[in-house]
Design a protein around this motif. Structure first.
Motif, short mmCIF file in Angstrom:
data_model
loop_
_atom_site.label_atom_id
_atom_site.label_comp_id
_atom_site.label_asym_id
_atom_site.label_seq_id
_atom_site.Cartn_x
_atom_site.Cartn_y
_atom_site.Cartn_z
N ILE A 201 4.76 5.62 -5.18
CA ILE A 201 5.24 5.61 -6.56
C ILE A 201 4.25 6.32 -7.48
N THR A 202 2.96 6.14 -7.23
CA THR A 202 1.95 6.83 -8.04
C THR A 202 2.04 8.34 -7.86
N LEU A 203 2.15 8.79 -6.62
CA LEU A 203 2.27 10.23 -6.38
C LEU A 203 3.54 10.80 -7.00
N ALA A 204 4.65 10.10 -6.84
CA ALA A 204 5.91 10.58 -7.41
C ALA A 204 5.82 10.65 -8.93
N GLY B 296 7.37 20.20 -9.16
CA GLY B 296 7.24 18.78 -9.42
C GLY B 296 8.42 17.98 -8.90
N ILE B 297 9.61 18.51 -9.08
CA ILE B 297 10.82 17.82 -8.61
C ILE B 297 10.83 17.73 -7.09
N VAL B 298 10.52 18.84 -6.44
CA VAL B 298 10.55 18.87 -4.98
C VAL B 298 9.49 17.95 -4.38
N LEU B 299 8.28 17.99 -4.91
CA LEU B 299 7.22 17.14 -4.36
C LEU B 299 7.48 15.66 -4.62
N ALA B 300 7.98 15.31 -5.79
CA ALA B 300 8.28 13.90 -6.07
C ALA B 300 9.38 13.40 -5.14
N ALA C 216 0.83 -1.21 0.00
CA ALA C 216 0.00 0.00 0.00
C ALA C 216 0.86 1.26 0.00
N VAL C 217 1.88 1.28 0.84
CA VAL C 217 2.74 2.47 0.93
C VAL C 217 3.53 2.67 -0.36
N LEU C 218 4.10 1.59 -0.87
CA LEU C 218 4.90 1.71 -2.10
C LEU C 218 4.05 2.11 -3.30
N SER C 219 2.89 1.50 -3.45
CA SER C 219 2.06 1.84 -4.61
C SER C 219 1.58 3.28 -4.56
N THR C 220 1.18 3.73 -3.39
CA THR C 220 0.74 5.12 -3.25
C THR C 220 1.88 6.09 -3.51
N VAL D 222 7.94 12.97 -1.59
CA VAL D 222 7.11 11.76 -1.48
C VAL D 222 7.98 10.52 -1.36
N LEU D 223 9.03 10.44 -2.16
CA LEU D 223 9.91 9.27 -2.10
C LEU D 223 10.68 9.20 -0.77
N ILE D 224 11.13 10.34 -0.28
CA ILE D 224 11.82 10.36 1.02
C ILE D 224 10.84 9.97 2.13
N SER D 225 9.61 10.46 2.04
CA SER D 225 8.60 10.11 3.03
C SER D 225 8.31 8.61 3.03
N ALA D 226 8.25 8.01 1.87
CA ALA D 226 8.03 6.56 1.77
C ALA D 226 9.20 5.80 2.40
N PHE D 227 10.41 6.25 2.14
CA PHE D 227 11.58 5.61 2.72
C PHE D 227 11.55 5.68 4.25
N VAL D 228 11.23 6.86 4.77
CA VAL D 228 11.18 7.03 6.23
C VAL D 228 10.07 6.20 6.84
N SER D 229 8.91 6.16 6.20
CA SER D 229 7.79 5.42 6.76
C SER D 229 8.02 3.91 6.74
#
Length: 103
Positions: free
Chosen positions: A18-21, A42-46, A12-16, A49-56
């Motif tokens: 990756i889709t947002l990024a 776009g660069i900053v938000l992507a 769930a976390v990875l799919s969400t 999101v990827l850093i947030s996924a890594f931390v979570s």
């Protein structure tokens, strides 16, 4: 059982994430004046999101296990867990009783 739960959360976390990024990275390819304005956005938000996924997926479970281990050990040894549960139960029953009263 924990591995099954971990797999479901991981998916769930990875799919969400990756889709947002991917959506925010597509903003980079917009043309014109708007594209220039939103390119950095776009660069900053992507990246965020990827850093947030890594931390979570890495730091949050580790810190949670570390903090909860100390808290549970401390509460069980001092008996505060039982008093906290009974206090919370009293508050919940009092609130439910108050909401049932009609004015």
């Amino acid at each position: 059982m924990p591995s099954k739960v971990l797999a479901e959360i991981l998916f769930a976390v990875l799919s969400t994430s990756i889709t947002l990024a991917a959506v925010f990275l597509l903003v980079i390819f917009m043309e014109g004046f708007v594209g220039k304005l939103f390119q950095e956005f776009g660069i900053v938000l992507a990246t965020a999101v990827l850093i947030s996924a890594f931390v979570s997926l890495t730091l949050t479970p580790i810190l949670n296990a570390y903090i909860n281990r100390k808290v549970i050990r401390k509460k069980l040894s001092s008996g505060l867990l039982q008093s906290h549960f009974s206090k919370t139960w009293k508050q919940a029953t009092t609130l439910s009783w108050q909401f049932r009263i009609k004015k």
